[in-house]
Design a protein around this motif. Sequence first.
Motif, PDB file in Angstrom:
ATOM      1  N   ASN A 193      44.234  35.402  30.549  1.00  0.00           N
ATOM      2  CA  ASN A 193      45.284  35.398  29.940  1.00  0.00           C
ATOM      3  C   ASN A 193      46.361  34.364  30.598  1.00  0.00           C
ATOM      4  O   ASN A 193      46.586  34.222  31.690  1.00  0.00           O
ATOM      5  CB  ASN A 193      45.939  36.759  29.628  1.00  0.00           C
ATOM      6  N   VAL A 194      46.892  33.337  29.804  1.00  0.00           N
ATOM      7  CA  VAL A 194      48.049  32.519  30.378  1.00  0.00           C
ATOM      8  C   VAL A 194      49.287  33.061  29.588  1.00  0.00           C
ATOM      9  O   VAL A 194      49.332  33.143  28.387  1.00  0.00           O
ATOM     10  CB  VAL A 194      47.737  31.201  29.643  1.00  0.00           C
ATOM     11  N   VAL A 195      50.275  33.256  30.569  1.00  0.00           N
ATOM     12  CA  VAL A 195      51.552  34.010  30.022  1.00  0.00           C
ATOM     13  C   VAL A 195      52.563  32.865  30.811  1.00  0.00           C
ATOM     14  O   VAL A 195      52.310  32.326  31.597  1.00  0.00           O
ATOM     15  CB  VAL A 195      51.656  35.308  30.639  1.00  0.00           C
ATOM     16  N   HIS A 196      53.903  33.063  30.229  1.00  0.00           N
ATOM     17  CA  HIS A 196      54.873  32.094  30.550  1.00  0.00           C
ATOM     18  C   HIS A 196      56.134  33.011  31.338  1.00  0.00           C
ATOM     19  O   HIS A 196      56.475  34.019  30.721  1.00  0.00           O
ATOM     20  CB  HIS A 196      55.570  31.483  29.442  1.00  0.00           C
ATOM     21  N   ALA A 197      56.007  32.518  32.693  1.00  0.00           N
ATOM     22  CA  ALA A 197      57.107  33.421  33.324  1.00  0.00           C
ATOM     23  C   ALA A 197      58.608  32.956  33.029  1.00  0.00           C
ATOM     24  O   ALA A 197      58.915  31.930  33.154  1.00  0.00           O
ATOM     25  CB  ALA A 197      56.725  33.338  35.032  1.00  0.00           C
ATOM     26  N   GLY A 211      48.972  23.249  34.983  1.00  0.00           N
ATOM     27  CA  GLY A 211      49.807  22.545  34.166  1.00  0.00           C
ATOM     28  C   GLY A 211      48.654  21.700  33.456  1.00  0.00           C
ATOM     29  O   GLY A 211      47.591  21.173  33.934  1.00  0.00           O
ATOM     30  N   GLY A 212      49.243  21.028  32.118  1.00  0.00           N
ATOM     31  CA  GLY A 212      48.562  20.288  31.392  1.00  0.00           C
ATOM     32  C   GLY A 212      47.628  20.702  30.659  1.00  0.00           C
ATOM     33  O   GLY A 212      46.532  20.151  30.040  1.00  0.00           O
ATOM     34  N   GLY A 213      47.695  22.270  30.361  1.00  0.00           N
ATOM     35  CA  GLY A 213      46.875  22.805  29.690  1.00  0.00           C
ATOM     36  C   GLY A 213      45.368  23.156  30.252  1.00  0.00           C
ATOM     37  O   GLY A 213      45.171  22.861  31.602  1.00  0.00           O
ATOM     38  N   GLY A 214      44.749  23.923  29.579  1.00  0.00           N
ATOM     39  CA  GLY A 214      43.091  24.364  30.417  1.00  0.00           C
ATOM     40  C   GLY A 214      43.419  25.575  31.177  1.00  0.00           C
ATOM     41  O   GLY A 214      44.665  25.999  31.785  1.00  0.00           O
ATOM     42  N   GLY A 215      42.494  26.035  31.752  1.00  0.00           N
ATOM     43  CA  GLY A 215      42.728  27.105  32.447  1.00  0.00           C
ATOM     44  C   GLY A 215      42.463  27.124  34.031  1.00  0.00           C
ATOM     45  O   GLY A 215      42.082  27.957  34.805  1.00  0.00           O
ATOM     46  N   ALA A 216      42.875  25.766  34.603  1.00  0.00           N
ATOM     47  CA  ALA A 216      42.638  25.747  36.103  1.00  0.00           C
ATOM     48  C   ALA A 216      43.990  26.276  36.850  1.00  0.00           C
ATOM     49  O   ALA A 216      45.292  26.340  36.155  1.00  0.00           O
ATOM     50  CB  ALA A 216      42.956  24.137  36.201  1.00  0.00           C
ATOM     51  N   GLN A 276      50.022  31.386  22.272  1.00  0.00           N
ATOM     52  CA  GLN A 276      49.665  30.626  23.402  1.00  0.00           C
ATOM     53  C   GLN A 276      48.211  30.687  23.712  1.00  0.00           C
ATOM     54  O   GLN A 276      47.690  31.505  23.284  1.00  0.00           O
ATOM     55  CB  GLN A 276      50.330  31.523  24.519  1.00  0.00           C
ATOM     56  N   VAL A 277      47.594  29.546  24.108  1.00  0.00           N
ATOM     57  CA  VAL A 277      46.119  29.324  24.277  1.00  0.00           C
ATOM     58  C   VAL A 277      45.867  29.985  25.656  1.00  0.00           C
ATOM     59  O   VAL A 277      46.214  29.779  26.652  1.00  0.00           O
ATOM     60  CB  VAL A 277      45.844  27.844  24.265  1.00  0.00           C
ATOM     61  N   SER A 278      44.981  30.992  25.569  1.00  0.00           N
ATOM     62  CA  SER A 278      44.175  31.491  26.815  1.00  0.00           C
ATOM     63  C   SER A 278      42.936  31.214  26.899  1.00  0.00           C
ATOM     64  O   SER A 278      42.236  30.528  25.706  1.00  0.00           O
ATOM     65  CB  SER A 278      44.434  33.087  26.751  1.00  0.00           C
ATOM     66  N   PRO A 313      34.615  26.581  33.990  1.00  0.00           N
ATOM     67  CA  PRO A 313      33.812  27.636  33.051  1.00  0.00           C
ATOM     68  C   PRO A 313      34.445  28.190  31.852  1.00  0.00           C
ATOM     69  O   PRO A 313      33.829  28.761  31.033  1.00  0.00           O
ATOM     70  CB  PRO A 313      33.620  28.763  34.029  1.00  0.00           C
ATOM     71  N   TYR A 314      35.856  27.931  31.857  1.00  0.00           N
ATOM     72  CA  TYR A 314      36.494  28.553  30.715  1.00  0.00           C
ATOM     73  C   TYR A 314      36.578  27.748  29.485  1.00  0.00           C
ATOM     74  O   TYR A 314      37.543  27.033  29.018  1.00  0.00           O
ATOM     75  CB  TYR A 314      37.986  28.980  31.147  1.00  0.00           C
ATOM     76  N   THR A 315      35.361  27.868  28.712  1.00  0.00           N
ATOM     77  CA  THR A 315      34.997  26.829  27.549  1.00  0.00           C
ATOM     78  C   THR A 315      35.650  27.839  26.345  1.00  0.00           C
ATOM     79  O   THR A 315      35.780  26.744  25.168  1.00  0.00           O
ATOM     80  CB  THR A 315      33.587  26.767  27.511  1.00  0.00           C
ATOM     81  N   GLU A 316      35.721  28.905  26.232  1.00  0.00           N
ATOM     82  CA  GLU A 316      36.144  29.507  25.121  1.00  0.00           C
ATOM     83  C   GLU A 316      37.829  29.385  24.771  1.00  0.00           C
ATOM     84  O   GLU A 316      38.446  30.052  26.030  1.00  0.00           O
ATOM     85  CB  GLU A 316      35.569  30.912  24.736  1.00  0.00           C
ATOM     86  N   ARG A 317      38.524  29.086  23.943  1.00  0.00           N
ATOM     87  CA  ARG A 317      39.818  29.333  23.833  1.00  0.00           C
ATOM     88  C   ARG A 317      40.382  30.242  22.851  1.00  0.00           C
ATOM     89  O   ARG A 317      39.491  30.816  21.740  1.00  0.00           O
ATOM     90  CB  ARG A 317      40.523  27.932  23.383  1.00  0.00           C
TER      91      ARG A 317
END
Length: 444
Positions: free
Chosen positions: A84-88, A120-125, A186-188, A203-207
């Motif tokens: 999960n990607v969340v914004h603080a 940053g810059g998108g993606g799950g890194a 938000q994209v996770s 490895p996080y290929t599914e959005r």
Amino acid sequence: MTKRHGCALLTAIVTLIVVVSAVIHAGAASDTRRPAGSPAGGLAPGGSAAPVSTGTWVGAWAASPAGAEPGTEIRGMAGHSVRNVVHASVAGTSARITLSNLYGQSPLNVTHASIAVAAGGGGGAAAAGTMRRLTFSGAASVVVPAGGQVASDAVRIAVPRGDDVLVTTYSPTPSGPVTYHPHARQVSYVAVGDRTEDVTGVPYTERTTVWRYLTALDVLSDEAEGTVVVLGDSLTDGITSTVGANRRWTDVLSGRVRGAVAGGRDDVPRYSVVNEGISGNQVLASGLGRPADNPSGLDRFERDVLERAGARVVVIDLGINDILRNPRLADPEGITEGLRALVGRAHARGLKVVGATLMPFEGHRWYTAAREAVRQQVNAEIRSGRVFDAVVDFDRALRDPYAPRRLRPAYDSGDHLHPSDRGYRRMAEVFDLRELKGAVPAQL
């Protein structure tokens, strides 16, 4: 027994009491240095030192569990890592999370969980050096009972204000329906297998644009002293805001609060802001199912507002769906009495309540003149001061001055109900930040 022996015995007893008291006091003093939920033994996961109490636990992000995710009824997310990607909304030096299995029909076995700051810059890194393993009562795994929720231990991690945070969980076994929040904006990401502590994101290929299991991110912060909890429907959920841009009105409000405090204003409190909006939410009625999908404001108030870390103020923007989704004509008095009930429960816990007027919706497919009349009656009662402690007039701010039953075109997303990004910004701009300060009015 002689008098001398009696005095000696009394002296020994007093000495023993003093020693025991000192030990107890030392233990208590030591305990106050570890926030609730931090790992036992004073060590955080990953070998970092446990956090000390140098701030206040506040909500950095939150999302209400809204229902059971379609298509997950049998296997849930078994065998997959959910990132999960969340914004603080506020910075912190330590963090903890809450996981929910509210809609699960069997226990959720989380064998591995982690938290990191996004690269940053998108993606799950993950940003370099920020990956931390999460624990639960000192253990790396936890079982979340069906219908329940759990909080992690605190872990030491520097969470920058305004950055995205990655919270990843892995479960190897089926748990039935996934508890989720459908309109994340938000994209996770999802990966096959246990990739919980992968920092590359490869490895996080599914959005996905939903949040799964995760319902809260709290931080130990020295820049905030409390939390503003916003309870609302799709207008608060930000259903028509730009995905990944954090342009919900609550995001803009959070930025305004931070800017005011940084600018030295002493009439604005140092608060974080969390968003507890659910699209389609009503004050009075819940959805179908047991537990109910889309639980009403009355049903979810305890969990989604009163239990939020550091809650000091609640902002309520609910009522329009009670009008639009009622198969019969809604009762304006019933809606305002429901809102008053929420206010009473907030006051009982010492929370101040700011309420919003209901915005216009002429042109929407469910608009009727009769429903418009109900909206006007509810707004009149809200403006009278007999419902909330303070009022933010979203209706007046966003309506078209030449056609006041409609949204102003620049603020309309196009469906004549939900705002555009510019409309959401306008909602936050007209919020008087001074109303966030102050205590609950005395009840006479």
